[in-house]
Scaffold this motif. Structure first.
Motif, mmCIF file in Angstrom:
data_model
loop_
_atom_site.group_PDB
_atom_site.id
_atom_site.type_symbol
_atom_site.label_atom_id
_atom_site.label_comp_id
_atom_site.label_asym_id
_atom_site.label_seq_id
_atom_site.Cartn_x
_atom_site.Cartn_y
_atom_site.Cartn_z
ATOM 1 N N LEU A 75 49.470 31.524 79.072
ATOM 2 C CA LEU A 75 48.940 31.556 80.433
ATOM 3 C C LEU A 75 48.895 30.164 81.052
ATOM 4 O O LEU A 75 49.332 29.953 82.182
ATOM 5 C CB LEU A 75 47.548 32.181 80.445
ATOM 6 C CG LEU A 75 46.836 32.226 81.802
ATOM 7 C CD1 LEU A 75 47.662 33.020 82.800
ATOM 8 C CD2 LEU A 75 45.453 32.829 81.653
ATOM 9 N N ILE A 76 48.379 29.181 80.317
ATOM 10 C CA ILE A 76 48.231 27.845 80.901
ATOM 11 C C ILE A 76 49.558 27.117 81.023
ATOM 12 O O ILE A 76 49.662 26.133 81.754
ATOM 13 C CB ILE A 76 47.239 26.983 80.085
ATOM 14 C CG1 ILE A 76 47.751 26.751 78.666
ATOM 15 C CG2 ILE A 76 45.862 27.627 80.079
ATOM 16 C CD1 ILE A 76 46.881 25.809 77.869
ATOM 17 N N ALA A 77 50.593 27.594 80.335
ATOM 18 C CA ALA A 77 51.904 26.956 80.441
ATOM 19 C C ALA A 77 52.564 27.261 81.784
ATOM 20 O O ALA A 77 53.427 26.504 82.233
ATOM 21 C CB ALA A 77 52.807 27.417 79.303
ATOM 22 N N GLN A 78 52.181 28.368 82.432
ATOM 23 C CA GLN A 78 52.733 28.749 83.726
ATOM 24 C C GLN A 78 51.589 29.059 84.682
ATOM 25 O O GLN A 78 51.373 30.206 85.068
ATOM 26 C CB GLN A 78 53.653 29.966 83.583
ATOM 27 C CG GLN A 78 54.857 29.716 82.683
ATOM 28 C CD GLN A 78 55.705 30.960 82.524
ATOM 29 O OE1 GLN A 78 55.253 32.069 82.767
ATOM 30 N NE2 GLN A 78 56.957 30.763 82.119
ATOM 31 N N PRO A 79 50.838 28.023 85.063
ATOM 32 C CA PRO A 79 49.601 28.287 85.820
ATOM 33 C C PRO A 79 49.879 28.743 87.240
ATOM 34 O O PRO A 79 50.843 28.315 87.872
ATOM 35 C CB PRO A 79 48.913 26.919 85.815
ATOM 36 C CG PRO A 79 50.036 25.934 85.701
ATOM 37 C CD PRO A 79 51.057 26.597 84.816
ATOM 38 N N SER A 80 49.040 29.631 87.698
ATOM 39 C CA SER A 80 48.988 30.016 89.101
ATOM 40 C C SER A 80 47.584 29.689 89.594
ATOM 41 O O SER A 80 46.719 29.280 88.815
ATOM 42 C CB SER A 80 49.280 31.512 89.270
ATOM 43 O OG SER A 80 50.579 31.819 88.806
ATOM 44 N N PHE A 98 43.075 22.995 74.497
ATOM 45 C CA PHE A 98 44.520 22.977 74.269
ATOM 46 C C PHE A 98 45.164 21.612 74.513
ATOM 47 O O PHE A 98 46.360 21.457 74.292
ATOM 48 C CB PHE A 98 45.192 24.040 75.154
ATOM 49 C CG PHE A 98 44.717 25.425 74.870
ATOM 50 C CD1 PHE A 98 45.027 26.046 73.662
ATOM 51 C CD2 PHE A 98 43.947 26.120 75.780
ATOM 52 C CE1 PHE A 98 44.592 27.338 73.396
ATOM 53 C CE2 PHE A 98 43.497 27.408 75.520
ATOM 54 C CZ PHE A 98 43.820 28.008 74.320
ATOM 55 N N GLU A 99 44.416 20.666 75.010
ATOM 56 C CA GLU A 99 44.855 19.291 75.220
ATOM 57 C C GLU A 99 46.212 19.219 75.938
ATOM 58 O O GLU A 99 46.367 19.756 77.012
ATOM 59 C CB GLU A 99 44.868 18.551 73.877
ATOM 60 C CG GLU A 99 43.479 18.458 73.234
ATOM 61 C CD GLU A 99 43.438 17.439 72.139
ATOM 62 O OE1 GLU A 99 43.026 16.295 72.417
ATOM 63 O OE2 GLU A 99 43.825 17.791 71.005
ATOM 64 N N ARG A 100 47.205 18.564 75.320
ATOM 65 C CA ARG A 100 48.474 18.306 75.999
ATOM 66 C C ARG A 100 49.135 19.585 76.503
ATOM 67 O O ARG A 100 49.808 19.582 77.548
ATOM 68 C CB ARG A 100 49.433 17.562 75.046
ATOM 69 C CG ARG A 100 50.826 17.268 75.613
ATOM 70 C CD ARG A 100 50.770 16.384 76.842
ATOM 71 N NE ARG A 100 52.084 16.156 77.427
ATOM 72 C CZ ARG A 100 52.696 16.993 78.254
ATOM 73 N NH1 ARG A 100 52.110 18.138 78.609
ATOM 74 N NH2 ARG A 100 53.885 16.709 78.754
ATOM 75 N N ASP A 101 48.926 20.689 75.812
ATOM 76 C CA ASP A 101 49.519 21.951 76.252
ATOM 77 C C ASP A 101 48.934 22.432 77.581
ATOM 78 O O ASP A 101 49.521 23.298 78.237
ATOM 79 C CB ASP A 101 49.318 23.036 75.188
ATOM 80 C CG ASP A 101 50.210 22.805 73.971
ATOM 81 O OD1 ASP A 101 51.127 21.962 74.068
ATOM 82 O OD2 ASP A 101 49.980 23.446 72.931
ATOM 83 N N ALA A 102 47.778 21.887 77.959
ATOM 84 C CA ALA A 102 47.131 22.292 79.215
ATOM 85 C C ALA A 102 47.492 21.367 80.366
ATOM 86 O O ALA A 102 46.919 21.474 81.452
ATOM 87 C CB ALA A 102 45.613 22.338 79.031
ATOM 88 N N TYR A 103 48.466 20.448 80.142
ATOM 89 C CA TYR A 103 48.782 19.495 81.206
ATOM 90 C C TYR A 103 49.302 20.195 82.458
ATOM 91 O O TYR A 103 48.954 19.818 83.587
ATOM 92 C CB TYR A 103 49.806 18.455 80.743
ATOM 93 C CG TYR A 103 50.186 17.535 81.876
ATOM 94 C CD1 TYR A 103 49.280 16.594 82.350
ATOM 95 C CD2 TYR A 103 51.421 17.660 82.517
ATOM 96 C CE1 TYR A 103 49.592 15.785 83.425
ATOM 97 C CE2 TYR A 103 51.743 16.856 83.594
ATOM 98 C CZ TYR A 103 50.827 15.915 84.044
ATOM 99 O OH TYR A 103 51.132 15.124 85.118
ATOM 100 N N ALA A 104 50.153 21.201 82.299
ATOM 101 C CA ALA A 104 50.675 21.903 83.476
ATOM 102 C C ALA A 104 49.540 22.492 84.301
ATOM 103 O O ALA A 104 49.560 22.443 85.545
ATOM 104 C CB ALA A 104 51.651 23.006 83.042
ATOM 105 N N LEU A 105 48.540 23.045 83.633
ATOM 106 C CA LEU A 105 47.369 23.583 84.325
ATOM 107 C C LEU A 105 46.635 22.469 85.063
ATOM 108 O O LEU A 105 46.288 22.609 86.243
ATOM 109 C CB LEU A 105 46.434 24.265 83.322
ATOM 110 C CG LEU A 105 45.072 24.711 83.864
ATOM 111 C CD1 LEU A 105 45.238 25.888 84.799
ATOM 112 C CD2 LEU A 105 44.125 25.066 82.713
#
Length: 724
Positions: A75-80, A98-105
């Motif tokens: 979900l957080i990889a493709q945030p809306s 999720f640290e770095r994986d949450a950067y897109a969010l």
């Protein structure tokens, strides 16, 4: 032909750089989040979590806090856009988990609302965060604070990321990078910048010299309509006419007119007291810049000019700019009015400022606010008061409010006290007559501020006498009719202002009552017909008071009450008065005091001590769906976006103090405007919550006594009117 040097590229990648205890603090905000009653099918719904549209907001909150790891990462990889009021908590929890994986969010959220969510970028460093954050330094709100904190925290990373942009092609990215690097140099990081520039090699160190020590900007090229021969002459204060060369120099100097740099300090605190919600301020609600002082050349030339002639010249410039369809490149004409203008200028400018927001000219309207506030004359501030009162709300209105507050503070006053002093008298304090030349009739007002003409024998005439054949000034009749209309408009505006003061708990020191209000020919008669109150330092009513015939204050026992000059006085709301309200209503009836708006006899809901301590009130029903529809069409908002069945099961109404009053509905009304199909409704509960909450919690935590009694009463009266 010289070969073009290749563009610089920063090789860094985005990585985490937590401050001590920061990750733990962000993770702890999970305790403030709630997703309501957890449903057994949520785990199954999480299997399609890569598509936000398939999830309810409650499910998203659950997923970020404790849902399956793989589904949450998808979900957080493709945030809306998240449909949550508690986005800042939800986002911080997700980033901590999720640290770095949450950067897109984090990047998506910070880009969507930099003032409120920009702090999410603080633990990330690299070229992409640096590029985003550099563009915030010119903002007025909290995003400017987040940008500074980020740069101070990651100076080496910022220098490596921003030097390539600063060396790149002209444009917004280069401008933003230059701003950020100059800020780094100003806080002592110039050695870091220069060391990094050497590492990039070639001509980069020379570019840094130019960047950190920029040459003064050239004045914009003047258009034909701003040429001296297209504008009126400027008379000199000592006699004569300003030479054309000096007029040209003046126009060129005025073309540098602008708003001042953003005021300090930038608002915002990412972790007040180490926990809780960040303190954030939208740019529109932050302190606004006034007009920057004129440069030395403009100041010298203006000082030589006749004041009225310079103001007329400024108005001609303004009219020429308007005639050229307000080119943005020459919008300096508006702030230039602060240097040249007089009250005639502000009379000309104010209607324009009123008209610009509906036409989408928001930046020009803000320039106009700044001119009026900077000038600070009585006329300018009367216009600014009128503009603010008649605006419909929103960010532009917030800016007008701040400019009013700044202008008032420059006089050592609150906006309320400034409004008292700037209320026009229409000459009623010095005497007004209907003067036909051969006949003169005194003009008076009664206790209710109705304008009358008096006959020679002192009688109040039902109608003003019309001019006769022997009268030498027949136009006085039309002047009188306009005067009467203007007085009526002022009276209506001031009555409305006093009612807003009652609802908003706006106070003034007691000394202003005899010193400012009572001597005023319009404010005095209105004030005498109202019930006042003395308040303590916590804005709580100490006692209610009325203004006696001799101007003193009297208590509920009709005895003179001594009140210190600095004691806060305000117009009381009946919900605050308590058990004495009935006696006050009788006193006003006995003295035959007709109030300008409902106050002592105003419908009110005053909570008992037991109700004030309770966290909810019982509901009632049935309520027609049409009544619910009218509420949603008005100031109430439906809170059904989280409902799988697409119905509003909650209605919300904002209250002062960042609180929200909630009404629980059953079975609920459709989220569309067609509520008639919903059938009869029942209000099952009335309760309070924080305005930043999503209102999903099962437990009620805030006592009703925490709400402002006047605001709560007004809403409950409206709500209880739905009872059959």
């Amino acid at each position: 032909m010289a070969t073009r040097e290749p563009e610089l590229i920063c090789p860094d990648t985005t990585e985490m750089a937590w401050a001590d205890g920061e990750r733990e603090l962000w993770a702890s905000r999970a305790e403030a989040l709630d997703h309501g009653r957890e449903q057994p099918d949520w785990a199954l719904a999480a299997t399609s979590a890569d598509k936000l549209a398939n999830l309810t907001p409650q499910q998203v909150s659950w997923l970020f806090i404790k849902g399956p790891d793989a589904s949450a990462r998808a979900l957080i990889a493709q945030p809306s856009l998240l449909r949550h009021r508690q986005r800042i908590d939800l986002d911080r929890v997700a980033i901590a988990r999720f640290e770095r994986d949450a950067y897109a969010l984090a990047h998506h959220e910070a880009s969507a609302n930099a003032d409120h969510l920009g702090l999410l970028m603080l633990p990330f460093r690299g070229p992409e965060p640096a590029t985003l954050i550099a563009g915030w330094l010119r903002n007025l709100g909290s995003s400017r604070r987040w940008a500074r904190l980020w740069l101070e925290r990651h100076p080496e990373s910022a220098a490596r990321a921003l030097i390539p942009a600063a060396a790149g092609r002209p444009g917004r990215a280069r401008q933003n990078a230059g701003d950020a690097l100059r800020h780094l140099a100003a806080i002592g990081c110039e050695p870091i910048i220069r060391k990094t520039a050497i590492e990039y090699g070639r001509s980069t160190p020379d570019l840094i010299d130019q960047l950190l020590n920029p040459a003064p900007a050239d004045a914009p090229r003047l258009p034909e309509w701003a040429a001296p021969d297209q504008l009126p002459e400027i008379l000199l204060a000592g006699g004569g006419i300003m030479p054309d060369d000096d007029v040209t120099a003046l126009i060129e100097a005025l073309s540098r007119s602008r708003l001042a740099d953003p005021p300090e300090p930038a608002p915002g605190d990412p972790a007040p007291d180490g926990a809780g919600l960040p303190l954030t301020v939208e740019s529109s609600a932050a302190r606004q810049p006034l007009v920057a002082p004129p440069g030395p050349a403009a100041e010298r030339l203006i000082a030589r000019a006749d004041r009225r002639s310079a103001a007329a010249f400024g108005r001609a410039l303004l009219d020429a700019w308007l005639g050229a369809d307000m080119p943005a490149a020459h919008a300096w004409v508006v702030p230039a009015q602060a240097h040249l203008g007089d009250d005639a200028t502000f009379d000309r400018l104010a209607p324009l400022v009123r008209s610009w927001p509906p036409k989408g000219r928001y930046a020009r309207a803000i320039d106009g606010f700044a001119v009026l506030a900077t000038a600070g004359t009585d006329t300018a501030l009367r216009h600014l008061l009128s503009i603010e009162v008649n605006m419909s709300g929103g960010p532009t209105n917030e800016r007008a409010v701040d400019y009013l507050a700044q202008a008032s503070a420059r006089r050592g006053l609150s906006v309320t006290r400034l409004a008292d002093r700037l209320t026009v008298t229409h000459g009623l304090d010095t005497g007004v007559t209907l003067d036909y030349g051969s006949r003169v009739f005194p003009v008076v007002t009664d206790d209710h501020l109705t304008v009358h003409v008096t006959a020679p024998d002192g009688r109040l005439l039902a109608r003003p006498p019309k001019p006769g054949v022997k009268d030498t000034n027949p136009d006085a009749y039309q002047h009188f009719l306009r005067f009467r209309k203007e007085v009526r408009a002022t009276v209506s505006a001031q009555i409305a202002r006093f009612q807003r003061e009652m609802l908003g708990h706006l106070l003034r020191p007691a000394r202003d009552l005899p010193g400012v209000l009572l001597p005023h020919p319009i404010l005095g008669p209105i004030a005498r017909r109202l019930l006042w109150g003395e308040y303590d330092a916590e804005n709580r009513l100490v006692r209610a008071l009325r203004i006696a015939e001799d101007g003193s204050l009297a208590d509920v026992n009709d005895k003179t009450a001594a009140v210190g000059g600095d004691a806060p006085l305000g117009i009381v709301h009946p919900a605050e008065v308590g058990a004495d309200l009935g006696e006050w209503a009788q006193i006003f009836a006995d003295y035959e005091i007709l109030q300008p708006f409902p106050q002592v006899n105003r419908p009110a809901v005053a909570l008992t001590e037991e109700q004030r301590a309770a966290t909810s009130l019982a509901g009632f029903g049935p309520v027609t769906p049409d009544a619910i529809g009218e509420m949603v069409a008005g100031p109430w908002r439906g809170n059904g976006y989280h409902s799988p069945s697409h119905v509003h099961t909650q209605l919300t109404r904002d209250l002062p103090g960042e609180l929200t009053l909630l009404v629980e509905l059953t079975p609920g009304v459709p989220m569309s405007s067609y509520t008639a199909q919903a059938g009869e409704q029942r209000i099952t509960e009335i309760w309070l919550d924080h305005s930043w909450s999503d209102h999903w919690q099962l437990a009620r935590r805030i006592p009703l006594g925490a709400a402002d009694p006047a605001a709560l009463s007004e809403v409950l009266v409206e709500l209880y009117a739905l009872r059959r």
